[in-house]
Motif scaffolding. Structure first.
Motif, PDB file in Angstrom:
ATOM      1  N   ALA A   3     -34.156  21.693 -15.062  1.00  0.00           N
ATOM      2  CA  ALA A   3     -33.267  22.379 -16.006  1.00  0.00           C
ATOM      3  C   ALA A   3     -34.042  22.853 -17.236  1.00  0.00           C
ATOM      4  CB  ALA A   3     -32.132  21.450 -16.419  1.00  0.00           C
ATOM      5  N   ILE A   4     -34.952  22.026 -17.724  1.00  0.00           N
ATOM      6  CA  ILE A   4     -35.779  22.422 -18.872  1.00  0.00           C
ATOM      7  C   ILE A   4     -36.652  23.618 -18.503  1.00  0.00           C
ATOM      8  CG2 ILE A   4     -37.684  21.679 -20.368  1.00  0.00           C
ATOM      9  CD1 ILE A   4     -36.471  18.857 -20.263  1.00  0.00           C
ATOM     10  N   PHE A   5     -37.204  23.592 -17.300  1.00  0.00           N
ATOM     11  CA  PHE A   5     -38.039  24.697 -16.811  1.00  0.00           C
ATOM     12  C   PHE A   5     -37.241  25.997 -16.763  1.00  0.00           C
ATOM     13  CE2 PHE A   5     -39.359  27.086 -12.946  1.00  0.00           C
ATOM     14  CZ  PHE A   5     -40.630  27.466 -13.348  1.00  0.00           C
ATOM     15  N   VAL A   6     -36.047  25.939 -16.175  1.00  0.00           N
ATOM     16  CA  VAL A   6     -35.204  27.133 -16.047  1.00  0.00           C
ATOM     17  C   VAL A   6     -34.762  27.617 -17.432  1.00  0.00           C
ATOM     18  CG1 VAL A   6     -32.956  27.949 -15.233  1.00  0.00           C
ATOM     19  CG2 VAL A   6     -34.430  26.615 -13.711  1.00  0.00           C
ATOM     20  N   ALA A   7     -34.344  26.687 -18.282  1.00  0.00           N
ATOM     21  CA  ALA A   7     -33.884  27.067 -19.627  1.00  0.00           C
ATOM     22  C   ALA A   7     -35.022  27.682 -20.433  1.00  0.00           C
ATOM     23  CB  ALA A   7     -33.333  25.842 -20.351  1.00  0.00           C
ATOM     24  N   GLY A   8     -36.248  27.180 -20.237  1.00  0.00           N
ATOM     25  CA  GLY A   8     -37.395  27.752 -20.940  1.00  0.00           C
ATOM     26  C   GLY A   8     -37.708  29.159 -20.467  1.00  0.00           C
ATOM     27  N   LEU A   9     -37.676  29.370 -19.153  1.00  0.00           N
ATOM     28  CA  LEU A   9     -37.913  30.715 -18.625  1.00  0.00           C
ATOM     29  C   LEU A   9     -36.837  31.690 -19.082  1.00  0.00           C
ATOM     30  CD1 LEU A   9     -39.046  30.070 -14.926  1.00  0.00           C
ATOM     31  CD2 LEU A   9     -40.437  30.969 -16.798  1.00  0.00           C
ATOM     32  N   ALA A  10     -35.614  31.200 -19.224  1.00  0.00           N
ATOM     33  CA  ALA A  10     -34.510  32.064 -19.642  1.00  0.00           C
ATOM     34  C   ALA A  10     -34.685  32.585 -21.064  1.00  0.00           C
ATOM     35  CB  ALA A  10     -33.183  31.315 -19.520  1.00  0.00           C
ATOM     36  N   LEU A  11     -35.592  31.982 -21.820  1.00  0.00           N
ATOM     37  CA  LEU A  11     -35.857  32.483 -23.170  1.00  0.00           C
ATOM     38  C   LEU A  11     -36.508  33.867 -23.139  1.00  0.00           C
ATOM     39  CD1 LEU A  11     -37.146  29.246 -24.938  1.00  0.00           C
ATOM     40  CD2 LEU A  11     -34.939  30.387 -25.268  1.00  0.00           C
TER      41      LEU A  11
END
Length: 512
Positions: free
Chosen positions: A94-102
């Motif tokens: 989730a952290i990985f996906v949320a970071g990419l979504a930035l």
């Protein structure tokens, strides 16, 4: 709820997430290419009425949909092979996906700031902002050049434009088509027939022109092909770096190659030899003796030695040629956490995922020469490197074909390996070169200079792929220019379409 108004309400947020998820369906294994422009249209229907202050969150929600559906395969690496509990693996994913979504969040925010509130300016600047956002994602913080909309066109009507424009140029056309569909709907609603017909004609032009250019070849095949054999060992990831299974793994590849030592080119996948080259001297000599006089074996093998740049001894993820060929290439584009650990002084030892086997590699130098295979030259790319379009195009010069080796065992039965194969196909299209792809557990394939697969081994099978590839000469326009034409066009749109404040007239009076 209506899309009227400027609030980021629940319906609008859901539309943005779905718009991102629909884009995943354009890539392998789904390959619903036609959803590309429609997904952009859906995103615009949700985002266009929003003020600039709301667009950062809108872009982030879109990114959650895209990367949450299209890149969540990283969970398998973290959970199954990173010795991490399921709840912690979910959290890290989730952290990985949320970071990419930035990345799309910043892109959408920049789009709103540059375009202001004008609808026409927003539509013109949307494709420009998108492309610059994609480009930034390809190199910032080592880059994640994955899930570009243009990649899905490898089997679509715009495929033949890739050798001229590259993946970013093709993406620009797909996004512009989505923006044009939005404009077309608005013009039809307002019954402006002539402008609607004009927009429709301009929009359809590249989609109609693309198939007509399919027969154009920018590079020239040699008259005679070379024979190849690629071994897919399907070695379980759990034993890959276990010393007890070292001899068994090497024996597997030697046995698989028994009938093919006289082929022009033999390919073993990434780290097929799971010991460093300084320890593998006797094995390398033995393999050279087995090869025919005109045969070359190219294999993945870790390297250990002294680095002048680092002024220390280090490990590298490498590939070497044995027999009639020569040379060694060290991987330049390393995977965070898989091959090196950012801030390792703080993260090492915290959880198993930060101590994956062979996660202490150093980056290879940028001025490396191609490998040779008899009289030919081939540029190798290790795993993740094939995803970088400009990097591949720049290194494809003066090569006869391209090689990419990988170990996609890290991603199990997910969509990740199939996306990886599709990306390699786009690189073949962009460079007009055959790409020979060798993997541990699939998909091993021969990709021709039109991006089409001519031979392949299915995933999770131990098998040998035999076939032919053609050396080619020449260069595509994209190899000569890289992504600069698409980026320059995006910058021109930004400069000329963004709102301007006219200087106020002077109210000074002058005595006569």
């Amino acid at each position: 709820m209506s899309l009227d108004g400027n609030r980021l309400n629940g319906f609008r947020a859901l539309a943005l997430i779905i718009g991102g998820g629909l884009q995943t369906l354009t890539f392998s294994p789904f390959e619903l290419t036609w959803l590309g422009p429609l997904s952009v249209l859906l995103v615009l229907l949700a985002a266009m009425p929003l003020p600039a202050s709301k667009l950062f969150r809108a872009g982030w929600l879109f990114g959650l949909g895209l990367f949450g559906s299209g890149a969540s395969w990283v969970y398998i690496s973290i959970s199954q092979y990173g010795n991490t509990s399921a709840p912690l693996a979910v959290l890290l994913t989730a952290i990985f996906v949320a970071g990419l979504a930035l990345f799309p969040a910043i892109t959408f925010w920049g789009w709103g700031k540059l375009a202001g509130e004008g609808a026409v300016r927003r539509l013109i600047l949307f494709p420009a902002a998108w492309i610059i956002g994609d480009w930034l994602r390809s190199w910032l913080l080592t880059g994640f050049p994955w899930l570009y909309l243009g990649t899905a066109q490898v089997d679509g009507p715009l495929a033949s434009l890739a050798p001229m424009m590259g993946v970013h140029g093709v993406t620009l056309l797909v996004v512009a088509t989505g923006a044009a569909l939005y404009a077309l709907i608005d013009l039809i609603r307002r019954r402006q027939t002539i402008p609607a017909v004009t927009v429709a004609g301009i929009t359809l032009l590249p989609w109609a022109l693309g198939p007509l250019l399919h027969s154009v070849s920018w590079t020239e095949r040699a008259d005679k092909p070379i024979t190849i054999a690629a071994m897919q060992g399907n070695i379980p990831q759990q034993i890959k770096w276990d010393p007890e299974f070292l001899e068994q793994q090497i024996a597997t590849y030697i046995k698989m190659t028994a009938a093919d030592w006289n082929r022009d080119l033999i390919l073993w996948p990434e780290t097929a030899i799971p010991i460093t080259q300084d320890q593998a001297g006797p094995l390398i000599d033995s393999l050279a003796q087995r090869l025919g006089p005109d045969s070359t074996l190219i294999t993945g093998i870790p390297w250990y030695g002294f680095s002048d740049a680092l002024e220390d001894f280090t490990f590298r993820n490498s590939i070497m040629a044995i027999g009639a060929g020569q040379g060694m290439y060290h991987k330049q584009k390393l995977v965070p956490f898989g091959e090196y650990v950012p801030l390792q002084q703080y993260l090492r030892g915290l959880i198993g995922f930060f101590d994956l086997p062979m996660s202490s590699f150093s980056r290879g130098p940028s001025d490396q020469s191609p490998l040779t295979a008899g009289p030919y030259q081939t540029m190798p790319f290790i795993c993740y490197e094939i995803a970088y379009p400009d990097f591949v195009a720049r290194n494809a010069w003066n090569t006869d074909w391209l090689i990419t080796i990988s170990n996609d065992g890290w991603f199990g039965h997910s969509i990740g390996p199939l996306q990886h194969l599709q990306i390699a196909r786009m690189r073949a299209l962009e460079t007009g070169r055959f790409v020979l792809r060798g993997t541990n557990n699939g998909v091993t394939a021969i990709i021709d200079d039109k991006g089409q697969i001519t031979e392949r081994i299915a995933q999770f099978e131990r098998d040998v792929m035999r076939g032919e590839i053609y050396p080619v000469t020449g260069a595509t326009p994209y190899m000569a220019t890289g992504s600069w034409p698409a980026l320059i066009l995006a910058l021109i749109l930004i400069v000329f379409a963004r709102p301007r404040q006219l200087p106020k007239p002077s109210h000074q009076t002058h005595a006569g």
